[in-house]
Design an enzyme around this catalytic site. Sequence first.
Site, PDB file in Angstrom:
ATOM      1  N   TRP A 106       0.838  -1.183  -0.018  1.00 36.18           N
ATOM      2  CA  TRP A 106      -0.150  -0.061   0.097  1.00 36.18           C
ATOM      3  C   TRP A 106       0.902   1.182  -0.104  1.00 36.18           C
ATOM      4  O   TRP A 106       0.565   2.268  -0.739  1.00 36.18           O
ATOM      5  CB  TRP A 106      -1.033   0.042   1.185  1.00 36.18           C
ATOM      6  N   ASP A 176      -1.791   6.695   6.291  1.00 40.03           N
ATOM      7  CA  ASP A 176      -2.730   5.700   6.101  1.00 40.03           C
ATOM      8  C   ASP A 176      -2.915   4.582   7.121  1.00 40.03           C
ATOM      9  O   ASP A 176      -2.030   3.866   7.661  1.00 40.03           O
ATOM     10  CB  ASP A 176      -2.391   5.183   4.614  1.00 40.03           C
ATOM     11  N   LYS A 200     -12.408  -2.248   7.846  1.00 43.92           N
ATOM     12  CA  LYS A 200     -11.493  -2.832   8.715  1.00 43.92           C
ATOM     13  C   LYS A 200     -11.932  -3.045  10.091  1.00 43.92           C
ATOM     14  O   LYS A 200     -12.388  -3.987  10.621  1.00 43.92           O
ATOM     15  CB  LYS A 200     -10.044  -2.927   8.376  1.00 43.92           C
TER      16      LYS A 200
END
Length: 365
Positions: A106, A176, A200
């Site tokens: 990511w 993030d 999540k």
Amino acid sequence: MNQSNKRAYNFNAGPSALPLEVLEKAQQELVNFQESGMSIMEMSHRSATFEKVHNEAIFRLRKLFAIPNDYEILFLQGGASLQFTMIPMNFLKNGKTASYIMTGVWSEKAYKEAKLFGEPVQIASTKENQYRNIPTFDEIDVDTDDAYVHVTSNNTIYGTQWTEFPNTGEVPLIADMSSDIMSKPVDISKFDMIYAGAQKNLGPSGVTVVIARKDFLAKANSEIPTILKYSTHAESNSLYNTPPTFGIYMLGEVLKWIEEKGGLTAIAQQNEEKAKLIYDVIDNSNGFYTGHASKESRSLMNITFRVADEELEQQFLSEAKEAGFIGLNGHRSVGGCRASAYNSVPLETCKALSDFMIAFKTKHQ
């Protein structure tokens, strides 16, 4: 399968487990929300009923996560992946660089998008070590003229997590936090922006939470499309266009659930207990199970490991699936096994996996 409620042992990496209590409440309210004669999905996002739901979610998020008043809270769409683009589009101005700390896929994706808008640099990376660890602070050298420094707080694929964050001084720090937001208390004041996909720890997929310092947002580029300006959404309380109304409603209910569980300190303690149940089996298996992440960088959210050999590993995954364990396959890019133990995964689910792993080892060693 958890026979008490016939729910799967859900270790999916995302979208992931949601609290059963929240799902049951949503089920009760789905058709007729607060005697309105409509589902929350059917009513106008401009209605007083939805506005209350929307604002309560913002209020609870600010309270639970201890977000100072000089920060905006935005509910956006497009997932964290759109933020990979919006951040450099808004903040990577001509003549500036931005620093990215590389800890996994990511981070790589965020860096790739930034290259479309300017000259980002990788100031630290653990790729050569297969992203098994988080860089140490002495490996990180921040240029004081940088537009920002970007980190990924938890790395779902490799199972690593920052326990402390670098001090970037006057340079804005952006994180993030898609896969560990609100899994523990965090000092928000260390960051100029935090962003996270909800799917999540915060709710269903479809909502992206952005928490940003107001004076940082004021420095953004103005010559970009309206919908991609943070200021557009800040000025309209995230209601510039139709928001993901059901997702925001569910996010608010998950935040209520966190409150009822005792807040982030209690959630953090349980997350440590859950992860320990599984890591202890790995560490005490004499090599039958091996963790991917270095011990000092282990994630409490995503526990990555391998079984003794590939044939046994496939048998482990097959037998686990038959026993009701879902989502234990590692990411396709690294293979192996992964147990994602997000906030909503019950302690009992992690205990069941721990017991299964011990039994499997006893049978096959």
